[in-house]
Write a protein that holds these residues in place. Structure first.
Motif, PDB file in Angstrom:
ATOM      1  N   TRP A   1       0.767  -1.224  -0.189  1.00 35.87           N
ATOM      2  CA  TRP A   1      -0.184   0.028  -0.120  1.00 35.87           C
ATOM      3  C   TRP A   1       0.849   1.182   0.079  1.00 35.87           C
ATOM      4  CZ3 TRP A   1      -4.911   0.303  -1.402  1.00 35.87           C
ATOM      5  CH2 TRP A   1      -5.676  -0.943  -1.113  1.00 35.87           C
ATOM      6  N   TYR A   2       1.958   1.337   0.816  1.00 33.33           N
ATOM      7  CA  TYR A   2       3.064   2.242   0.761  1.00 33.33           C
ATOM      8  C   TYR A   2       3.362   2.796  -0.709  1.00 33.33           C
ATOM      9  CZ  TYR A   2       7.232   5.082   1.418  1.00 33.33           C
ATOM     10  OH  TYR A   2       8.151   5.871   1.184  1.00 33.33           O
ATOM     11  N   ALA A   3       3.937   1.532  -1.395  1.00 28.89           N
ATOM     12  CA  ALA A   3       4.414   1.748  -2.670  1.00 28.89           C
ATOM     13  C   ALA A   3       3.367   2.330  -3.676  1.00 28.89           C
ATOM     14  CB  ALA A   3       5.019   0.402  -3.039  1.00 28.89           C
ATOM     15  N   TYR A   4       1.957   1.773  -3.370  1.00 29.71           N
ATOM     16  CA  TYR A   4       1.054   2.332  -4.207  1.00 29.71           C
ATOM     17  C   TYR A   4       0.781   3.903  -4.102  1.00 29.71           C
ATOM     18  CZ  TYR A   4      -3.374   1.179  -6.646  1.00 29.71           C
ATOM     19  OH  TYR A   4      -4.427   1.129  -7.617  1.00 29.71           O
ATOM     20  N   GLY A   5       0.753   4.113  -2.861  1.00 25.49           N
ATOM     21  CA  GLY A   5       0.664   5.460  -2.559  1.00 25.49           C
ATOM     22  C   GLY A   5       1.771   6.479  -3.242  1.00 25.49           C
ATOM     23  N   GLU A   6       3.083   5.877  -3.187  1.00 26.18           N
ATOM     24  CA  GLU A   6       4.187   6.532  -3.672  1.00 26.18           C
ATOM     25  C   GLU A   6       3.932   6.790  -5.294  1.00 26.18           C
ATOM     26  OE1 GLU A   6       7.752   7.382  -1.983  1.00 26.18           O
ATOM     27  OE2 GLU A   6       5.754   8.123  -1.119  1.00 26.18           O
ATOM     28  N   ILE A   7       3.228   5.929  -5.975  1.00 25.24           N
ATOM     29  CA  ILE A   7       2.956   6.099  -7.252  1.00 25.24           C
ATOM     30  C   ILE A   7       2.307   7.391  -7.500  1.00 25.24           C
ATOM     31  CG2 ILE A   7       1.910   5.087  -9.377  1.00 25.24           C
ATOM     32  CD1 ILE A   7       4.845   4.189  -8.972  1.00 25.24           C
ATOM     33  N   PHE A   8       0.980   7.317  -6.547  1.00 27.42           N
ATOM     34  CA  PHE A   8       0.029   8.383  -6.893  1.00 27.42           C
ATOM     35  C   PHE A   8       0.559   9.811  -6.366  1.00 27.42           C
ATOM     36  CE2 PHE A   8      -3.203   4.795  -6.017  1.00 27.42           C
ATOM     37  CZ  PHE A   8      -3.800   4.694  -7.358  1.00 27.42           C
ATOM     38  N   ARG A   9       1.403   9.702  -5.346  1.00 28.63           N
ATOM     39  CA  ARG A   9       1.929  10.902  -4.846  1.00 28.63           C
ATOM     40  C   ARG A   9       2.673  11.556  -6.060  1.00 28.63           C
ATOM     41  NH1 ARG A   9       7.072  12.579  -3.296  1.00 28.63           N
ATOM     42  NH2 ARG A   9       7.669  10.144  -3.257  1.00 28.63           N
ATOM     43  N   VAL A  10       3.623  10.793  -6.805  1.00 27.34           N
ATOM     44  CA  VAL A  10       4.306  11.349  -7.934  1.00 27.34           C
ATOM     45  C   VAL A  10       3.507  11.946  -8.765  1.00 27.34           C
ATOM     46  CG1 VAL A  10       5.966  10.794  -9.630  1.00 27.34           C
ATOM     47  CG2 VAL A  10       6.349   9.769  -7.480  1.00 27.34           C
ATOM     48  N   GLN A  11       2.321  11.030  -9.215  1.00 30.23           N
ATOM     49  CA  GLN A  11       1.503  11.608 -10.202  1.00 30.23           C
ATOM     50  C   GLN A  11       0.346  12.688  -9.801  1.00 30.23           C
ATOM     51  OE1 GLN A  11      -0.580   7.854 -11.102  1.00 30.23           O
ATOM     52  NE2 GLN A  11       1.147   7.476 -12.499  1.00 30.23           N
ATOM     53  N   GLN A  12       0.782  13.387  -8.333  1.00 31.43           N
ATOM     54  CA  GLN A  12      -0.060  14.182  -8.002  1.00 31.43           C
ATOM     55  C   GLN A  12      -1.539  13.911  -7.611  1.00 31.43           C
ATOM     56  OE1 GLN A  12       1.176  17.491  -6.593  1.00 31.43           O
ATOM     57  NE2 GLN A  12       2.912  16.276  -6.870  1.00 31.43           N
ATOM     58  N   ARG A  13      -1.697  12.682  -7.751  1.00 26.96           N
ATOM     59  CA  ARG A  13      -3.112  12.134  -7.275  1.00 26.96           C
ATOM     60  C   ARG A  13      -3.255  12.076  -5.881  1.00 26.96           C
ATOM     61  NH1 ARG A  13      -4.151   7.165 -11.255  1.00 26.96           N
ATOM     62  NH2 ARG A  13      -6.028   7.182  -9.871  1.00 26.96           N
ATOM     63  N   ILE A  14      -3.596  13.232  -5.097  1.00 28.40           N
ATOM     64  CA  ILE A  14      -3.565  13.328  -3.621  1.00 28.40           C
ATOM     65  C   ILE A  14      -4.485  12.454  -3.084  1.00 28.40           C
ATOM     66  CG2 ILE A  14      -3.306  15.054  -1.869  1.00 28.40           C
ATOM     67  CD1 ILE A  14      -0.971  15.390  -4.075  1.00 28.40           C
ATOM     68  N   ASP A  15      -5.675  12.599  -3.385  1.00 29.48           N
ATOM     69  CA  ASP A  15      -6.509  11.841  -2.428  1.00 29.48           C
ATOM     70  C   ASP A  15      -6.287  10.146  -2.853  1.00 29.48           C
ATOM     71  OD1 ASP A  15      -7.987  14.242  -1.913  1.00 29.48           O
ATOM     72  OD2 ASP A  15      -9.389  14.025  -3.468  1.00 29.48           O
ATOM     73  N   ASP A  16      -5.919   9.744  -3.776  1.00 33.31           N
ATOM     74  CA  ASP A  16      -5.558   8.352  -4.020  1.00 33.31           C
ATOM     75  C   ASP A  16      -4.439   8.064  -3.102  1.00 33.31           C
ATOM     76  OD1 ASP A  16      -7.690   7.922  -5.819  1.00 33.31           O
ATOM     77  OD2 ASP A  16      -6.194   8.403  -7.721  1.00 33.31           O
ATOM     78  N   ALA A  17      -3.364   8.985  -3.298  1.00 32.89           N
ATOM     79  CA  ALA A  17      -2.122   8.674  -2.297  1.00 32.89           C
ATOM     80  C   ALA A  17      -2.609   8.647  -0.830  1.00 32.89           C
ATOM     81  CB  ALA A  17      -1.013   9.812  -2.617  1.00 32.89           C
ATOM     82  N   LEU A  18      -3.255   9.641  -0.232  1.00 33.28           N
ATOM     83  CA  LEU A  18      -3.791   9.584   0.838  1.00 33.28           C
ATOM     84  C   LEU A  18      -4.294   8.320   1.430  1.00 33.28           C
ATOM     85  CD1 LEU A  18      -4.963  13.326   1.306  1.00 33.28           C
ATOM     86  CD2 LEU A  18      -3.193  12.151   2.777  1.00 33.28           C
ATOM     87  N   ARG A  19      -5.492   7.936   0.554  1.00 32.63           N
ATOM     88  CA  ARG A  19      -5.954   6.638   0.889  1.00 32.63           C
ATOM     89  C   ARG A  19      -5.074   5.388   0.981  1.00 32.63           C
ATOM     90  NH1 ARG A  19     -10.325   8.672  -2.269  1.00 32.63           N
ATOM     91  NH2 ARG A  19      -9.240   7.979  -4.271  1.00 32.63           N
ATOM     92  N   ALA A  20      -4.063   5.345   0.294  1.00 30.02           N
ATOM     93  CA  ALA A  20      -3.111   4.308   0.185  1.00 30.02           C
ATOM     94  C   ALA A  20      -2.253   4.410   1.373  1.00 30.02           C
ATOM     95  CB  ALA A  20      -2.367   4.248  -1.172  1.00 30.02           C
ATOM     96  N   TYR A  21      -1.841   5.629   1.702  1.00 29.46           N
ATOM     97  CA  TYR A  21      -1.077   5.835   3.107  1.00 29.46           C
ATOM     98  C   TYR A  21      -1.902   5.465   4.004  1.00 29.46           C
ATOM     99  CZ  TYR A  21       2.552   8.209   0.061  1.00 29.46           C
ATOM    100  OH  TYR A  21       3.396   8.525  -0.836  1.00 29.46           O
ATOM    101  N   ARG A  22      -3.038   5.885   4.140  1.00 32.49           N
ATOM    102  CA  ARG A  22      -3.698   5.554   5.300  1.00 32.49           C
ATOM    103  C   ARG A  22      -3.788   4.175   5.660  1.00 32.49           C
ATOM    104  NH1 ARG A  22      -6.228  10.013   7.471  1.00 32.49           N
ATOM    105  NH2 ARG A  22      -6.545  11.707   6.270  1.00 32.49           N
ATOM    106  N   LYS A  23      -3.986   3.285   4.305  1.00 29.44           N
ATOM    107  CA  LYS A  23      -4.213   1.828   4.673  1.00 29.44           C
ATOM    108  C   LYS A  23      -3.084   1.209   5.018  1.00 29.44           C
ATOM    109  CE  LYS A  23      -6.697  -1.858   3.483  1.00 29.44           C
ATOM    110  NZ  LYS A  23      -7.520  -2.187   4.356  1.00 29.44           N
ATOM    111  N   ALA A  24      -1.864   1.650   4.746  1.00 29.76           N
ATOM    112  CA  ALA A  24      -0.431   1.570   5.114  1.00 29.76           C
ATOM    113  C   ALA A  24      -0.137   1.417   6.480  1.00 29.76           C
ATOM    114  CB  ALA A  24       0.568   1.944   4.026  1.00 29.76           C
ATOM    115  N   VAL A  25      -0.815   2.519   7.191  1.00 29.87           N
ATOM    116  CA  VAL A  25      -0.623   2.833   8.625  1.00 29.87           C
ATOM    117  C   VAL A  25      -1.470   2.041   9.452  1.00 29.87           C
ATOM    118  CG1 VAL A  25       0.885   4.688   8.198  1.00 29.87           C
ATOM    119  CG2 VAL A  25      -1.710   4.806   8.832  1.00 29.87           C
TER     120      VAL A  25
END
Length: 319
Positions: free
Chosen positions: A204-228
């Motif tokens: 999930w963290y890696a998934y969030g990193e990809i979204f972060r690089v693409q500036q897909r903030i909401d998707d990245a936040l969801r992935a990071y929240r899942k990772a923690v």
């Protein structure tokens, strides 16, 4: 014994440890009990206890490769990597045709920064067990770290062909694509990894990193929240989640998350950088300067924020 093995393979590690301990205590003259108990402790991450049991297991028969393998892994888990690798070499020497000992040594060498020798051990394991998807994954990962990208991809695709539901194969493929800057391919691979292995916080963290690089903030936040939120949480995800919350000016939640970030991963400069920004936004300038000084302590020398951090520290101390 079969029930304990079943529990280990189905993620009920604590229960497996308890049953293995009971079996070992009731059968102290049975070497298999030590094998079972040491393995359960290793899977539970209880390195010191595993080392004690594995050392007792090894004493039953110093020519038993399994005893050296268990003790080697336990030594590595407790920080004695070189001694652990030597124990694993002994296991391989005693049973050169057993793939699991080559795998254990290959993983240890890779984790210790020697991808070249790791690949050699994993090729030996694959020769003995060519249809083992996990060995293809491990070899693909080692080859990727040797910059042998084409063969690395071939090995990972072979693993997927052998085991289409293996989330780990897709994860490692995603890492490969990310290094090649193929973000769309990496996103697809990581998406498949979390679909197949939804309880792996690292994926999930890696998934969030990809979204972060693409500036897909909401998707990245969801992935990071899942990772923690998963057990165990992925430590680096806290810093990324807190940083994004700080950028969105959600300072209270950001402070809570970032405080956890630096507590769990106290050498990650990202957490300190954003916690400094949060404290500054709350006009807690002394605390902000302290966090930025910690950031400078751990940030790479070429980190783009180093000069800015020095300027901000001087500003905050004047306030």
């Amino acid at each position: 014994v079969e029930w304990t093995t079943f529990l280990e393979h189905n993620g009920r590690i604590n229960r497996a440890v308890s049953l293995a301990q009971q079996y070992n205590s009731a059968n102290i003259a049975d070497a298999n009990g030590y094998d079972l108990y040491a393995e359960a402790l290793l899977l539970a991450g209880r390195g010191k206890e595993a080392l004690d049991i594995a050392s007792q297991y090894e004493q039953f028969n110093t020519e038993n490769p399994a005893g050296h393998e268990k003790r080697g892994r336990a030594l590595i888990m407790t920080g004695a990597a070189e001694e652990g690798i030597e124990e694993l070499r002994k296991a391989v020497q005693l049973a050169p045709d057993e793939p699991k000992f080559h795998v254990a040594l290959g993983v240890a060498l890779h984790d210790n920064g020697d991808a070249n020798k790791a690949a050699l051990e994993l090729r030996a394991a694959l020769k003995a067990s060519p249809d083992d998807a996990q060995i293809h994954i491990l070899l693909g990962s080692a080859l990727r770290d040797q910059d042998e990208t084409d063969e690395a991809r071939e090995q990972l695709e072979k693993a997927i062909a052998l085991d289409p539901k293996n989330g780990g194969a897709y994860f490692e493929l995603g890492v490969l694509y990310n290094r090649q800057l193929k973000q769309a391919d990496a996103q697809e691979a990581f998406g498949k990894a979390v679909e197949l292995s939804p309880n792996e916080s690292r994926y999930w963290y890696a998934y969030g990193e990809i979204f972060r690089v693409q500036q897909r903030i909401d998707d990245a936040l969801r992935a990071y929240r899942k990772a923690v939120d998963l057990t165990p949480p992925y430590p680096k995800a806290y810093a990324r989640l807190g940083g994004m919350l700080a950028e969105k000016k959600q300072y209270d939640e950001a402070e809570t998350v970032l405080t956890t970030a630096v507590r769990r991963d106290d050498r990650n400069p990202v957490g300190y950088w954003y916690l400094g920004k949060v404290y500054a936004a709350k006009k807690r300038y002394r605390a902000a300067a302290d966090m930025l000084e910690s950031y400078l302590r751990y940030a790479a020398k070429n980190d783009e924020n180093r000069d800015r951090a020095k300027e901000l520290i001087n500003q905050y101390k004047r306030k």
